[in-house]
Design a protein around this motif. Structure first.
Motif, PDB file in Angstrom:
ATOM      1  N   THR A  26      11.816  -3.537 -71.948  1.00  0.00           N
ATOM      2  CA  THR A  26      11.877  -2.678 -73.136  1.00  0.00           C
ATOM      3  C   THR A  26      10.813  -3.073 -74.155  1.00  0.00           C
ATOM      4  O   THR A  26      10.553  -2.324 -75.092  1.00  0.00           O
ATOM      5  CB  THR A  26      13.251  -2.779 -73.823  1.00  0.00           C
ATOM      6  OG1 THR A  26      13.420  -4.098 -74.354  1.00  0.00           O
ATOM      7  CG2 THR A  26      14.384  -2.419 -72.885  1.00  0.00           C
ATOM      8  N   THR A  79      20.453  -6.405 -63.956  1.00  0.00           N
ATOM      9  CA  THR A  79      20.934  -5.074 -63.557  1.00  0.00           C
ATOM     10  C   THR A  79      21.688  -4.390 -64.699  1.00  0.00           C
ATOM     11  O   THR A  79      22.391  -3.403 -64.474  1.00  0.00           O
ATOM     12  CB  THR A  79      21.827  -5.165 -62.299  1.00  0.00           C
ATOM     13  OG1 THR A  79      22.925  -6.043 -62.571  1.00  0.00           O
ATOM     14  CG2 THR A  79      21.037  -5.645 -61.098  1.00  0.00           C
ATOM     15  N   ASP A  80      21.519  -4.898 -65.913  1.00  0.00           N
ATOM     16  CA  ASP A  80      22.104  -4.312 -67.125  1.00  0.00           C
ATOM     17  C   ASP A  80      23.630  -4.223 -67.079  1.00  0.00           C
ATOM     18  O   ASP A  80      24.236  -3.315 -67.651  1.00  0.00           O
ATOM     19  CB  ASP A  80      21.484  -2.948 -67.433  1.00  0.00           C
ATOM     20  CG  ASP A  80      20.022  -3.068 -67.863  1.00  0.00           C
ATOM     21  OD1 ASP A  80      19.567  -4.192 -68.147  1.00  0.00           O
ATOM     22  OD2 ASP A  80      19.343  -2.031 -67.928  1.00  0.00           O
ATOM     23  N   SER A 124      20.823  -3.821 -73.495  1.00  0.00           N
ATOM     24  CA  SER A 124      20.708  -4.416 -72.166  1.00  0.00           C
ATOM     25  C   SER A 124      19.271  -4.864 -71.918  1.00  0.00           C
ATOM     26  O   SER A 124      18.337  -4.399 -72.566  1.00  0.00           O
ATOM     27  CB  SER A 124      21.150  -3.416 -71.100  1.00  0.00           C
ATOM     28  OG  SER A 124      20.373  -2.238 -71.149  1.00  0.00           O
ATOM     29  N   GLY A 126      17.200  -4.317 -69.406  1.00  0.00           N
ATOM     30  CA  GLY A 126      16.309  -3.251 -68.960  1.00  0.00           C
ATOM     31  C   GLY A 126      16.391  -1.984 -69.787  1.00  0.00           C
ATOM     32  O   GLY A 126      15.607  -1.064 -69.600  1.00  0.00           O
ATOM     33  N   GLY A 127      17.357  -1.916 -70.699  1.00  0.00           N
ATOM     34  CA  GLY A 127      17.491  -0.764 -71.571  1.00  0.00           C
ATOM     35  C   GLY A 127      18.361   0.359 -71.043  1.00  0.00           C
ATOM     36  O   GLY A 127      18.680   1.291 -71.785  1.00  0.00           O
ATOM     37  N   THR A 128      18.793   0.298 -69.779  1.00  0.00           N
ATOM     38  CA  THR A 128      19.546   1.419 -69.206  1.00  0.00           C
ATOM     39  C   THR A 128      20.969   1.525 -69.744  1.00  0.00           C
ATOM     40  O   THR A 128      21.567   2.591 -69.669  1.00  0.00           O
ATOM     41  CB  THR A 128      19.604   1.337 -67.668  1.00  0.00           C
ATOM     42  OG1 THR A 128      20.327   0.162 -67.290  1.00  0.00           O
ATOM     43  CG2 THR A 128      18.208   1.330 -67.063  1.00  0.00           C
ATOM     44  N   ALA A 129      21.519   0.453 -70.290  1.00  0.00           N
ATOM     45  CA  ALA A 129      22.887   0.481 -70.813  1.00  0.00           C
ATOM     46  C   ALA A 129      22.920   0.563 -72.334  1.00  0.00           C
ATOM     47  O   ALA A 129      23.983   0.461 -72.943  1.00  0.00           O
ATOM     48  CB  ALA A 129      23.656  -0.753 -70.331  1.00  0.00           C
ATOM     49  N   ASP A 130      21.772   0.762 -72.961  1.00  0.00           N
ATOM     50  CA  ASP A 130      21.711   0.828 -74.424  1.00  0.00           C
ATOM     51  C   ASP A 130      22.474   2.045 -74.939  1.00  0.00           C
ATOM     52  O   ASP A 130      22.266   3.167 -74.449  1.00  0.00           O
ATOM     53  CB  ASP A 130      20.262   0.926 -74.902  1.00  0.00           C
ATOM     54  CG  ASP A 130      19.473  -0.349 -74.671  1.00  0.00           C
ATOM     55  OD1 ASP A 130      19.988  -1.271 -74.028  1.00  0.00           O
ATOM     56  OD2 ASP A 130      18.327  -0.407 -75.161  1.00  0.00           O
ATOM     57  N   ARG A 131      23.341   1.806 -75.909  1.00  0.00           N
ATOM     58  CA  ARG A 131      24.051   2.904 -76.555  1.00  0.00           C
ATOM     59  C   ARG A 131      24.919   2.357 -77.680  1.00  0.00           C
ATOM     60  O   ARG A 131      25.139   1.164 -77.774  1.00  0.00           O
ATOM     61  CB  ARG A 131      24.898   3.698 -75.569  1.00  0.00           C
ATOM     62  CG  ARG A 131      25.997   2.896 -74.869  1.00  0.00           C
ATOM     63  CD  ARG A 131      26.602   3.751 -73.755  1.00  0.00           C
ATOM     64  NE  ARG A 131      27.721   3.136 -73.117  1.00  0.00           N
ATOM     65  CZ  ARG A 131      27.688   2.319 -72.076  1.00  0.00           C
ATOM     66  NH1 ARG A 131      26.527   1.976 -71.573  1.00  0.00           N
ATOM     67  NH2 ARG A 131      28.772   1.837 -71.537  1.00  0.00           N
TER      68      ARG A 131
END
Length: 140
Positions: A26, A79-80, A124, A126-131
């Motif tokens: 990220t 793997t987030d 996260s 890798g950024g995929t779980a960001d919220r």
């Protein structure tokens, strides 16, 4: 990969310890992963959080079980599935912690427990779980 590895000494004459840093894709330096040996004990950091092999695998002798525990955590970070969270409002605004999303009730427990935050931000590696989430976002 050499650009992310270094040797650090406890004193001018050693002993030397290996330190590896894995930057987040990220670009956020506060999400980097750091691996180091702490007086011969493998240790892992992610953001402001860190642990040591003896904590990740309590009661286990140094060896395979401790390394396996750290490798499991590292895999979850990459793997987030093991994420950072920030309390945005409620319990302790500004508090940072970690959540293991491999645990089915991790979010539910974080958002509904005593002194639970009203809203959290997940970050996260890798950024995929960001919220951002509230208890209302979960199916209870």
């Amino acid at each position: 990969m050499v650009q992310y590895a270094q040797m650090e000494a406890a004193s001018d004459v050693g002993p030397f310890e290996v330190v590896l840093e894995i930057p987040s894709p990220t670009g956020d330096p506060s999400r980097k992963i750091v691996f180091w040996m702490d007086h011969g004990e493998p240790s892992l950091g992610f953001g402001s959080w860190h642990t040591h092999a003896s904590v990740a695998a309590p009661g286990q002798e140094r060896g395979v079980a401790q390394w396996s525990a750290l490798i499991g955590l590292l895999t979850a970070i990459l793997t987030d599935q093991f994420v950072l969270f920030v309390d945005l409002e409620g319990g302790s605004p500004g508090f940072e912690g970690v959540l293991d999303l491999r645990e089915p009730d991790a979010l539910l427990e974080q958002l509904t427990g005593r002194s639970a935050p009203l809203r959290i931000r997940l970050r996260s590696w890798g950024g995929t779980a960001d919220r951002e989430l509230t208890a209302g976002d979960l199916r209870l």
